[in-house]
Scaffold this active site. Structure first.
Site, PDB file in Angstrom:
ATOM      1  N   LYS A  47       0.842  -1.210   0.000  1.00 28.50           N
ATOM      2  CA  LYS A  47       0.000   0.000   0.000  1.00 28.50           C
ATOM      3  C   LYS A  47       0.875   1.258   0.000  1.00 28.50           C
ATOM      4  O   LYS A  47       0.579   2.241  -0.700  1.00 28.50           O
ATOM      5  CB  LYS A  47      -0.921  -0.014   1.226  1.00 28.50           C
ATOM      6  CG  LYS A  47      -1.745   1.264   1.452  1.00 28.50           C
ATOM      7  CD  LYS A  47      -2.882   1.404   0.464  1.00 28.50           C
ATOM      8  CE  LYS A  47      -3.622   2.728   0.590  1.00 28.50           C
ATOM      9  NZ  LYS A  47      -4.312   2.923   1.847  1.00 28.50           N
TER      10      LYS A  47
ATOM     11  N   ASN B 197       0.542   9.484  -4.855  1.00 24.18           N
ATOM     12  CA  ASN B 197       0.129  10.628  -4.041  1.00 24.18           C
ATOM     13  C   ASN B 197       0.819  11.934  -4.396  1.00 24.18           C
ATOM     14  O   ASN B 197       0.170  12.951  -4.611  1.00 24.18           O
ATOM     15  CB  ASN B 197       0.316  10.315  -2.555  1.00 24.18           C
ATOM     16  CG  ASN B 197      -0.827   9.492  -2.006  1.00 24.18           C
ATOM     17  OD1 ASN B 197      -1.333   8.596  -2.667  1.00 24.18           O
ATOM     18  ND2 ASN B 197      -1.237   9.780  -0.796  1.00 24.18           N
TER      19      ASN B 197
END
Length: 199
Positions: free
Chosen positions: A88, A96
């Protein structure tokens, strides 16, 4: 907290549970959260996709899985939560900062010239650092990165949302974490360093 309360860390990052455990002086179970959301307005959260959790085995795991299942939240119990947390983290490192800098959703972001190459470099650096930490990251990480743009094309990263609201972001715990761990292990992470610095 009640003495028998189970504490579950539902945050991005790979070291939150141990940091909380040190602070609270009690067991904190790590969890991986896969969900796409946005703050659509004050007190309003919009769900864009997914919504499953990965937790580690513990005395409370089966009870937690049952409680979440009753609420419609799928839970996988895994013997390799560190690997799942790193998987993750790598997704977050790949998307991001780029989504934040460009203020683009994932689907449009990946269409940019040279973006895929930058993302591949980020993934390679992260995998090198994870291996240096002795963490086995499961599955085909690059395939998982590509799948995010297909399954969540309209999603802006949480970091992009933070910057758009002029709030402090979590970048120190994403690309910044990889940079710090890389430095400690003697592993170069120049692409993660640039993305961290730009955000």
């Amino acid at each position: 907290l009640a003495p028998d309360a189970v504490v579950l860390s539902l945050q991005n990052g790979v070291d939150n549970a141990e940091r909380l455990q040190a602070l609270l002086g009690r067991e904190v179970l790590p969890a991986v959260v896969y969900v796409a959301t946005e703050m659509a307005g004050p007190g309003e959260v919009k769900h864009h996709g997914r919504g499953e959790l990965v937790i580690g085995p513990s005395a409370a795991s089966d009870v937690l899985a049952s409680l979440f299942a009753d609420a419609g939240v799928p839970v996988q119990i895994s013997d390799n939560v560190p690997g799942a947390l790193w998987a993750k983290l790598i997704l977050n490192c790949a998307y991001n900062a780029l989504s934040a800098i460009t203020q683009l959703p994932y689907g449009r972001l990946v269409q940019g010239q040279g973006v895929e190459d930058v993302m591949r470099d980020v993934v390679a650096e992260c995998l090198a650092v994870a291996a240096g930490e002795g963490v086995s990251v499961p599955g085909d990480v690059w395939e998982a990165v590509q799948r995010i743009a297909q399954t969540m094309p309209a999603q802006f990263s949480s970091t992009a949302q933070d910057l758009a609201r002029h709030k402090r972001s979590e970048i120190d715990h994403l690309n910044g974490y990889v940079v710090r761990k890389g430095e400690a292990l003697g592993i170069a992470t120049p692409v993660n360093r640039v993305l961290h610095a730009l955000v």
